[in-house]
Design an enzyme around this catalytic site. Structure first.
Site, PDB file in Angstrom:
ATOM      1  CB  CYS A  71      -0.975  -0.046   1.184  1.00  0.00           C
ATOM      2  SG  CYS A  71      -2.408   1.018   0.959  1.00  0.00           S
ATOM      3  CG  HIS A 113      -4.166  -3.910   2.935  1.00  0.00           C
ATOM      4  ND1 HIS A 113      -3.545  -3.592   4.117  1.00  0.00           N
ATOM      5  CD2 HIS A 113      -4.404  -2.734   2.301  1.00  0.00           C
ATOM      6  CE1 HIS A 113      -3.418  -2.270   4.206  1.00  0.00           C
ATOM      7  NE2 HIS A 113      -3.937  -1.735   3.112  1.00  0.00           N
ATOM      8  CD  GLU A 165      -3.228  -6.872   5.552  1.00  0.00           C
ATOM      9  OE1 GLU A 165      -3.929  -5.877   5.767  1.00  0.00           O
ATOM     10  OE2 GLU A 165      -2.425  -6.943   4.591  1.00  0.00           O
TER      11      GLU A 165
END
Length: 438
Positions: free
Chosen positions: A311, A395, A397
């Site tokens: 990001c 992202h 995760e």
């Protein structure tokens, strides 16, 4: 308690909804008189909440709403998030610093709040905007309702507002600055002036969300949420905290990494002294062009150890390589954005949260665009094999969101393994050369 009496006089014919017959024009009406007594506490409260808040946007529109959480007046950039759930992770994502988050899913709050789903130690967003606030919670992990949670953390929230209409406006006009207020003493014109006087562009927001001192991270993903095999070899990763989410650290730890988290102002020389196997540049809020010190740090680390940017880290890598970043119309926020992996051809459903993007046309030769966002074609991933570099705009995760992209952590581990092998090979060649000289 105050009691009031009201007297009524009704004719029997009125009660039966009849008229006097034309053939009995002189018939007398029977009249009944009765009294109704009403009791009142005098408070005048209704069993529902009245509108007591305003969201005033810089385009001049005013949105009446009902407040929950904290009260007061707050300014921020309004963005919409398309996630269906995961509002607690969104509330605690430091990348939302300076922003009001509008949830497009209309019903929010039904799972309450628990202690396991937080992505940082506090809430950094400016406020929460929703359509319908759940009046009850129904999750077995719930410890408290959403409103109490926001009030404790001094975060403003509003509900009973037309989030669909605001979202359409943001999609048409782009992200807008707004002022959220529960202060009736402030006029609409005053709030509008505040919204037009504030700008999020050019502000250094990562310094306000980063940790202050280095620390070790050891927590792994809890077993009930684990879904991938953990490799045996361990690697030391220095993670730059530009607003890092806890689940990024948990996923790295679950892949066998020993992690040292450092502040955003930590120098490249100090990082290299720690002899890490790899460096992670994390997510974070705001404009990457507003933090030249971070870009300089990234420049001084690239090429010396394997690096992974997520990001904000992806955008800083883009600038450090000589590329440019730009502000998107309304950004990407949500857990359901399609991304194509150009190397494999696979499509991933990704979790995203950013208002800026890297312009791939400005990147130097040798840098490869590895992923693109299928909604608008923007750059969603980079690789520079010669510099042992990889990055993702979204992202991996998730949290909240699907885990389609979790393999990226495994790829980073493989990159560090290759880097360690290169170092061993270089040392071996150096040792061999010294032996020949002897």
């Amino acid at each position: 308690m105050e009691t009031k009496a009201l007297s009524f006089a009704l004719s029997l014919n009125d009660l039966t909804n009849n008229r006097f017959s034309s053939n009995t024009p002189h018939a007398a009406a029977k009249v009944s008189v009765f009294t109704v007594r009403c009791s009142s506490s005098g408070s005048g409260e209704r069993p529902w909440k009245n509108s007591d808040a305003r969201l005033v946007l810089e385009d001049g529109s005013i949105w009446r709403a009902k407040s929950f959480g904290a009260s007061g007046t707050q300014v921020g950039e309004v963005v919409f998030n398309t996630s269906l759930t995961g509002y607690q992770e969104i509330l605690t994502d430091p990348s939302y610093a300076g922003q009001f988050v509008l949830m497009t899913n209309p019903h929010i709050g039904n799972t309450g709040i628990n202690f396991d789903d937080e992505e940082s130690i506090q809430c950094f967003l400016a406020g929460l905007v929703i359509r319908s606030l759940s009046i009850s919670t129904s999750n077995w992990r719930c410890k408290k309702p959403l409103g109490d949670y926001l009030a404790e953390r001094n975060i403003m929230g509003i509900y009973d507002v037309d989030t669909r209409a605001i979202t359409r406006r943001l999609r048409q006009d782009g992200s807008l600055i707004g002022v959220l207020s529960t202060d009736n003493s402030k006029k609409d014109e005053e709030l509008l002036h505040m919204s037009k006087s504030w700008n999020i562009v050019g502000k250094d927001l990562i310094s306000g969300v980063s940790c202050k001192t280095p620390h070790e991270w050891v927590d792994k993903t809890k077993q009930q949420w684990e879904f991938s095999k953990v490799p045996g070899e361990a690697f030391h990763v220095v993670a730059y905290d530009f607003g890092i989410k806890h689940n990024i650290l948990r996923r790295l730890a679950s892949y066998g990494c020993k992690i040292t988290v450092v502040p955003c102002t930590w120098s490249a020389s100090e990082t290299l002294k720690m002899k890490p196997d790899g460096v992670l540049f994390s997510n974070g809020p705001g404009d990457p062009s507003a933090v030249p010190y971070a870009v300089e740090t990234v420049k001084n680390i690239i090429g010396k150890v394997p690096v992974f940017g997520i990001c904000m880290g992806h955008q800083l890598l883009g600038q450090a390589l000589g590329g440019k970043t730009f502000k998107m119309k309304f950004g990407h926020h949500g857990g359901n954005h399609p991304v194509r992996n150009l190397r494999s051809g696979h499509v991933e459903i990704s979790a995203q949260n950013h208002n800026y993007a890297v312009d791939p046309a400005t990147l130097p030769e040798g840098v490869e665009v590895t992923h693109i966002n299928l909604n608008d074609g923007s750059c969603a991933g980079l690789a520079f094999p010669a510099q042992q570099l990889m990055s993702l705009q979204y992202h991996p995760e998730a949290s909240p969101g699907p885990h389609d992209s979790d393999y990226a952590f495994r790829e980073f581990v493989e990159l560090m393994k290759q880097g360690k092998n290169r170092t061993k090979e270089s040392l071996h060649q150096l040792s061999a050369a010294q032996a020949l000289d002897a």
